[in-house]
Design an enzyme around this catalytic site. Structure first.
Site, PDB file in Angstrom:
ATOM      1  N   ARG A 182       0.849  -1.181   0.000  1.00  0.00           N
ATOM      2  CA  ARG A 182       0.000   0.000   0.000  1.00  0.00           C
ATOM      3  C   ARG A 182       0.892   1.241   0.000  1.00  0.00           C
ATOM      4  NH1 ARG A 182      -2.444  -3.324   4.033  1.00  0.00           N
ATOM      5  NH2 ARG A 182      -4.550  -4.032   3.496  1.00  0.00           N
ATOM      6  N   LYS A 196      -2.338  -1.449   7.082  1.00  0.00           N
ATOM      7  CA  LYS A 196      -3.686  -1.042   7.454  1.00  0.00           C
ATOM      8  C   LYS A 196      -4.132  -1.823   8.673  1.00  0.00           C
ATOM      9  CE  LYS A 196      -8.176  -0.316   5.239  1.00  0.00           C
ATOM     10  NZ  LYS A 196      -8.942  -0.542   3.992  1.00  0.00           N
ATOM     11  N   HIS A 236      -2.543   2.536  -6.055  1.00  0.00           N
ATOM     12  CA  HIS A 236      -3.066   1.261  -5.552  1.00  0.00           C
ATOM     13  C   HIS A 236      -3.241   0.247  -6.681  1.00  0.00           C
ATOM     14  CE1 HIS A 236      -4.292  -0.253  -1.658  1.00  0.00           C
ATOM     15  NE2 HIS A 236      -5.304  -0.895  -2.200  1.00  0.00           N
ATOM     16  N   ARG A 252      -0.772  -2.508  -6.629  1.00  0.00           N
ATOM     17  CA  ARG A 252      -1.105  -3.566  -5.661  1.00  0.00           C
ATOM     18  C   ARG A 252      -2.175  -4.486  -6.246  1.00  0.00           C
ATOM     19  NH1 ARG A 252      -1.441  -4.870   0.016  1.00  0.00           N
ATOM     20  NH2 ARG A 252      -3.571  -5.167   0.760  1.00  0.00           N
ATOM     21  N   HIS A 311      -4.721  -9.125   4.170  1.00  0.00           N
ATOM     22  CA  HIS A 311      -6.176  -9.045   4.309  1.00  0.00           C
ATOM     23  C   HIS A 311      -6.646  -9.899   5.472  1.00  0.00           C
ATOM     24  CE1 HIS A 311      -6.769  -7.904  -0.209  1.00  0.00           C
ATOM     25  NE2 HIS A 311      -6.484  -6.870   0.544  1.00  0.00           N
ATOM     26  N   TYR A 318     -10.137  -9.910  -6.474  1.00  0.00           N
ATOM     27  CA  TYR A 318      -9.132  -9.956  -7.531  1.00  0.00           C
ATOM     28  C   TYR A 318      -9.311 -11.157  -8.453  1.00  0.00           C
ATOM     29  CZ  TYR A 318      -6.833  -6.518  -4.563  1.00  0.00           C
ATOM     30  OH  TYR A 318      -6.552  -5.411  -3.806  1.00  0.00           O
TER      31      TYR A 318
END
Length: 289
Positions: A135, A160, A231, A234, A257, A266
């Site tokens: 990120r 994150k 982004h 990524r 995640h 994805y």
């Protein structure tokens, strides 16, 4: 709201929320108070629903943005006002999020973008972002001691949700990092700074605006169509891994995640995949008669 604000910040801090999350939550509760020009502890759930409807219909916020506001108000009610969590959840509903397919670059476009980036810092930084699925904040806040060249690992500790993760670091990226260090950092102002990528001022990490600028500059220089912000690199990393047959649970771990459903976005159905599928009528035609 000063005393309530301070208490809210304290409760969020105790629970280990990231600085950006704290800022966002406090800002949303402050926006609610400003909308009614009243302290947020005086507002009913019905008034909060009216405010959320205003954000949706008048300000046209996305479902994702609206849900941040919902989570902020719920946290304020539960942790500051002492309301029961189930009551908060029933009283302030979440919004359905839109399903948006993440755009990605083709591998050839990634190669062109990285070749077109300015040699040295820009090239290495963008290569790390794509090659490790970083990120923006992961990348710009990397520290020198996050690189473990002996074990071919990169530690990301600004992820994150304040989740730390360790990523594999290919040999070619380690060599590129060493070359960058020799040419851009060794014996220069700020060479002893802990930040791997410095900003305009020595000793400071790279700014968000500078990072976005060098990405945009590389896209223009490559002559490819820009498919989104930083982004997108990524997104491309995750998609290319899945297309190569890497297990989705491993991709989930690399991306950091918490939920597998987040990684599943994805799983694109590409034209190439469609063309490789056997058609049902073809299968019937192949049956012996």
């Amino acid at each position: 709201m000063t005393s309530l604000r301070n208490k809210f910040i304290r409760e969020l801090t105790i629970r280990g929320r990231a600085e950006r999350t704290i800022q966002a939550y406090v800002a949303w509760v402050a926006a609610l108070a400003k909308y009614y020009d009243r302290s947020p502890d005086e507002l009913s759930n019905e008034q909060i629903r009216v405010w959320l409807a205003h954000l949706r219909s008048e300000r046209r916020l996305s479902g994702s943005s609206l849900n941040v506001a919902v989570q902020a108000v719920r946290a304020f009610q539960e942790w500051v006002l002492g309301h029961d969590r189930e009551v908060c959840v029933r009283g302030i509903p979440k919004c359905k999020r839109e399903t948006v397919r993440a755009e990605v670059y083709a591998k050839s476009e990634i190669a062109a973008l990285l070749r077109a980036a300015n040699p040295g810092r820009d090239q290495v930084l963008l290569s790390l972002i794509y090659g490790c699925g970083l990120r923006r904040e992961d990348a710009r806040l990397l520290r020198v001691d996050d690189i473990d060249a002996e074990r071919n690992q990169l530690r990301v500790r600004h992820g994150k949700g304040a989740k730390e993760r360790v990523l594999p670091l290919p040999d070619h990226l380690i060599e590129a990092l060493r070359a960058y260090w020799r040419s851009d950092r060794a014996k220069r102002p700020g060479h002893d700074s802990p930040w791997l990528f410095q900003g305009a001022r020595p000793g400071q990490p790279m700014s968000k605006s500078l990072l976005l600028h060098l990405y945009a500059r590389a896209v223009r220089a490559a002559g490819i169509k820009r498919k989104g912000g930083l982004h997108t690199l990524r997104h491309s990393f995750a998609t290319h891994l899945l297309e190569a047959g890497v297990e989705i649970t491993l991709v989930q771990r690399l991306l950091g995640h918490t939920s597998l459903s987040t990684t599943a976005r994805y799983l694109h159905v590409t034209q190439g995949r469609i063309q490789t599928l056997a058609q049902p009528l073809d299968l019937i035609a192949a049956l012996p008669r």
